[in-house]
Design an enzyme around this catalytic site. Structure first.
Site, mmCIF file in Angstrom:
data_model
loop_
_atom_site.group_PDB
_atom_site.id
_atom_site.type_symbol
_atom_site.label_atom_id
_atom_site.label_comp_id
_atom_site.label_asym_id
_atom_site.label_seq_id
_atom_site.Cartn_x
_atom_site.Cartn_y
_atom_site.Cartn_z
ATOM 1 N N ASP A 61 4.745 6.541 1.445
ATOM 2 C CA ASP A 61 3.518 6.575 0.629
ATOM 3 C C ASP A 61 2.879 7.964 0.612
ATOM 4 O O ASP A 61 2.442 8.458 1.635
ATOM 5 C CB ASP A 61 2.560 5.533 1.250
ATOM 6 C CG ASP A 61 1.206 5.450 0.570
ATOM 7 O OD1 ASP A 61 0.963 6.165 -0.409
ATOM 8 O OD2 ASP A 61 0.382 4.627 1.053
ATOM 9 N N HIS A 108 -4.755 4.357 2.277
ATOM 10 C CA HIS A 108 -3.522 5.155 2.359
ATOM 11 C C HIS A 108 -3.638 6.242 3.427
ATOM 12 O O HIS A 108 -4.673 6.891 3.558
ATOM 13 C CB HIS A 108 -3.227 5.791 1.006
ATOM 14 C CG HIS A 108 -3.050 4.799 -0.098
ATOM 15 N ND1 HIS A 108 -1.838 4.220 -0.390
ATOM 16 C CD2 HIS A 108 -3.952 4.246 -0.952
ATOM 17 C CE1 HIS A 108 -1.986 3.363 -1.396
ATOM 18 N NE2 HIS A 108 -3.262 3.370 -1.759
#
Lengths: 562, 562
Positions: free
Chosen positions: A205, A378
């Site tokens: 990610d 994130h």
């Protein structure tokens, strides 16, 4: 860094014993995440999400990955592994299953519950396989091991994919909150075990790779909410993503602390929190929840509304409240509105509009720029370095990001010891082969943005969007000329009208004689071809509008033969 | 808080001895700042700026204040006081002077130099009066005293306006950097003196009222730039606002430190930095500046380009570089690009697009979210409290902000002791009278957004913009029907075409028979009126497209009589 180039042709045949990776979405924009793995003639798909359009895609509802490269191979697909239940990871599943409804869906309990609810709306009943962290499933030649990861939705998973070609780790979306509300931390110890085994390729990610440092723990938002709730004298309205169960949990906890009831607003909020409660992911004290009708009748200082609409969507519950169009709630001075949510890039104008409208109606509005009411889901650079250092991948392929994010992530990989020529910087449609432990871009397959607009999927093209942008910027001037199909001569006067250009009824008076003269000259030159006459009309009107207005509306000439 | 309501009518006559304040722009959106003061039949204008359009104003170039309420009183205007040289404060001056070119402009040396350069492009040579901090000028009944304020452009001023009605302080845009590069700090001591005298009404910058705390000093950016410059191996390209002299100074200082030359790119950058140097506001070491042609031929590690385009403008120097369209500079791996600038809300999509394109071309891009390369020019809450506490105004009118900013500023006023009923929360066009030391909203004058689009000022209306938005979202379907002007009968087949809707040449095959049938029925019913026939066409095509596509393109029926 190994960066793919535009000139890539179709990929060569996959060498025996090698693994192929094709990102069909998720690179170059945050959304429509979808990665196809191929080994020994079989395919495994990880995620199948949508991308939400921005101003460059006017009128578009959703953007899908381009399924074209695998459409004739759907029979080879062993499964679709869904890492978590966000729309950018599951939203395109119904569109793919429309081509072949029996592809099995693999995911955690909560993820599958969300996708099944979505499919039920389209009367689709998928084959599913529920997995959880620690589990290992053999899906054709792909041995998949699942790991807990912490994200802004419960029950998210990373997946390690073993084939004879090597060990691949796909993190899905993750961060590394060390004290998450549910105690379910990202399984760094498990990743370390993979690192010891040897990670041949890491897909990870990139969303926050540009952001230095670490994410604030989700639980730090609780005291901020309580401080806001403690000061509020009227109603409290909190907006957040409808899948952010832990954020909603904290709102409920603060409501309980201040002896307020909670009413859920918005179809997806009600549905998802119902699922989360049923699965034991959301603790709702008895008597806390009330219906919207009850809530609307309660004293203002005894209620919290938990709503959708945190991204400024005009038709959402909060959007309607901001314009005074909500059926149950009219904002009044004394109300407190909390946007406990991210501000997705591109939504700023809409979100600030909603905030301003709520402020104007008298509400105190708290948002992430004025108080710590949101943390990202994130991992920023600091956390990504941890992951890179425990997994020590031979090859790194940054995923889930715009170019700026992918490049920043690539840099982090190099910093932590990945060889620069083993960092594979890709765009959607690139074909990456893992051959004898070395990942390389070997080709490219078609990967258009596939637009959903109303009922139609894929019939809106880039050139149509260009037409919409021209129309949206300058409107159009339409000029209709009737010609006699026998003589080719113009019949009557040209008919000029416009939209989005000028409201002056006399605006086109000056161009009529110019147009009549131009058509007269064409007639003298013997031009009777409707297509050529259209060009004459377009040129004459275009020149006039440029000289008189310095504008570039679309010119739409119509020549009708009678 | 005293909040204006929509139902306000025209203001009553101004009582004798009272001061009237009319904000014609700057409230509800950041831009087109303009405030009119009236005393004893005379007017004083403070600032006259433009607002830049957002997605809600497609195709518009600029938005002006509505001059209508003062157009027949321009002879009473004593002067336009310009607090500083930003476009949102001076950009509409040419449009106002177009009505009356001899209104004197009052401002600091740098501010007037910028506005004169702008007016010279339109061959306007204004009457000007240069003032500086500490100066007092009598402009009709208005005694104006000027105070130094620190902002993101040099030579900014606040203005105190004395009339027998009381003392008004208009801060202009300001922050309170205590160690600015030029040593010219906001004159808090002077404001304290006004506070002791008694400030009857404070108009103050609300832009950052929602933001807690204090602004980082501008000079703290220098070491960050030097750290970036120290690591850069290739070319360095820095983008910033073309009026931010101190930011450019720091870029030049870092370039000097690392023995790089500097080339200025962009018309406004070259012009403004020339003015700043001539006025002694920018120190350029001998030999530092090189031309763009020279720079393009120099080794990459010896040059810094200082460019415009920090807001993602596609036609700016940086915008062209990002797409490979710049005449002199092609981005290559190894280049470092620094966006040393704010990210104006609404520009996010454009700015991130430019960053992604530059990243894709191989550049390392540094921006405010990845390093401290920008500080705001506006005082946040912490600094606004200082100002409120030293001036102790009897009445507060928050200006320069969207509703969320104005409301946050109002709250700061109340916190620091302004009586809630003396906080005047206004929108553009509200009329505020200061009578016997009490400011109240007494009425409203017309205050439209006046749109500049190409050569035309004011001919684009809200309903035209609505048409553009509909066209931009869904395109249009045009249906042309020819009728015999004598019989009223339809001649030939309807002609259907579309833009921004579908590229399928057969898309409209299904609607032609529907339309023909509908027109046939109309004929049977004896309908021959072109307007009624247009309605038939619109309804038929609209229903079809809704059923078949679930879309709402604009339907444009044209009935031509021959």
């Amino acid at each position: 860094m190994s960066q793919a180039h535009m000139e890539l042709g179709p990929p060569p045949p996959l060498p025996e014993g090698a693994l192929r990776v094709i990102p069909l979405g998720g690179l170059g924009a945050i959304g429509r995440n979808m990665t196809v793995f191929e080994y020994d003639g079989k395919l495994l798909i990880v995620d199948c999400g949508v991308l939400f359009p921005d101003v460059e895609q006017p009128g578009v509802d959703l953007i899908l990955p381009d399924f074209a490269p695998i459409l004739d191979r759907l029979g080879d697909v062993q499964a679709i592994v869904l890492t978590h239940g966000h729309e950018d990871h599951i939203g395109a599943v119904p569109y793919l299953l429309a081509h072949k409804p029996d592809i099995p869906l693999v995911g955690s309990e909560f993820t599958l519950a969300l996708v099944e609810a979505k499919l039920a709306e389209r009367r689709l009943d998928p084959y599913t396989l529920t997995v959880r962290e620690g589990g290992i499933e053999r899906l054709g030649p792909f041995e998949c091991e699942f790991f807990a990861v912490n994200h802004s939705i419960p029950d998210a998973l990373a997946v390690a994919i073993r084939t004879p070609a090597g060990l691949v780790l796909h993190t899905g979306d993750f961060k590394m909150d060390q004290v998450p509300l549910d105690g379910r931390i990202t399984d760094l110890a498990g990743f370390a075990r993979l690192g010891a085994e040897g990670v041949d390729l890491l897909l990870s990610d990139s969303t926050n790779a540009e952001v230095p440092g670490f994410v604030t723990p989700e639980r730090d938002i609780g005291p901020v909410l309580s401080s806001i709730f403690g000061k509020a004298s009227g109603r409290i309205i909190v907006a957040s993503f409808a899948s952010h169960v832990h954020r909603v949990q904290q709102v409920m906890d603060s409501a309980w602390e201040f002896e307020r009831k909670v009413a859920l607003i918005g179809r997806s909020m009600v549905r998802n929190m119902g699922i989360a409660r049923d699965l034991g992911l959301l603790r709702i004290p008895d008597g806390l929840l009330v219906s919207l009708d009850e809530a609307a009748r309660m004293p203002h200082d005894e209620i919290v509304f938990m709503s959708t609409g945190s991204q400024g969507e005009p038709m959402s519950a909060l959007g309607r409240m901001s314009t005074g169009d909500h059926r149950h709630i009219t904002i009044t001075p004394g109300d407190t509105v909390v946007l406990a949510s991210s501000l997705v890039p591109g939504n700023e104008t809409s979100v600030y509009r909603v905030i301003n409208q709520l402020s104007r109606a008298g509400a105190t509005v708290v948002h992430k720029e004025t108080a710590k009411v949101h943390v990202s889901g994130h991992a920023p650079a600091g956390e990504l370095r941890y992951l890179l250092n425990v997994t020590r991948p031979s090859n790194l392929m940054p995923v889930h990001g715009e170019w700026r994010h992918l490049r920043a992530h690539a840099q982090l990989g190099i910093e932590t010891g990945v060889a620069p020529d083993r960092v594979v910087l890709c765009e959607d449609g690139n074909v990456v082969d893992l051959v004898e432990g070395h990942a390389r871009v070997v080709g490219h397959v078609k990967s258009r943005y596939v637009y959903v607009d109303g009922l139609a999927v894929g019939d809106v093209s880039e050139s149509l969007l260009t037409e919409r942008r021209i129309l949206g910027d300058g409107g159009f001037i339409s000029a209709t000329v009737v010609i006699d199909s026998v003589t080719g001569k113009v019949v009557g006067e040209p008919n000029i009208s416009a939209k989005g250009f000028s409201e002056d009824p006399d605006a086109f008076n000056p161009v009529i004689p110019l147009l009549t003269a131009a058509l007269h000259r064409s007639a003298e030159d013997g031009i009777t071809d409707p297509h050529q006459l259209q060009q004459v009309v377009r040129r004459t009107v275009g020149r006039w509008v440029n000289d008189a207005y310095r504008r570039r509306p679309m010119i739409v000439p119509t020549v009708v033969e009678v």
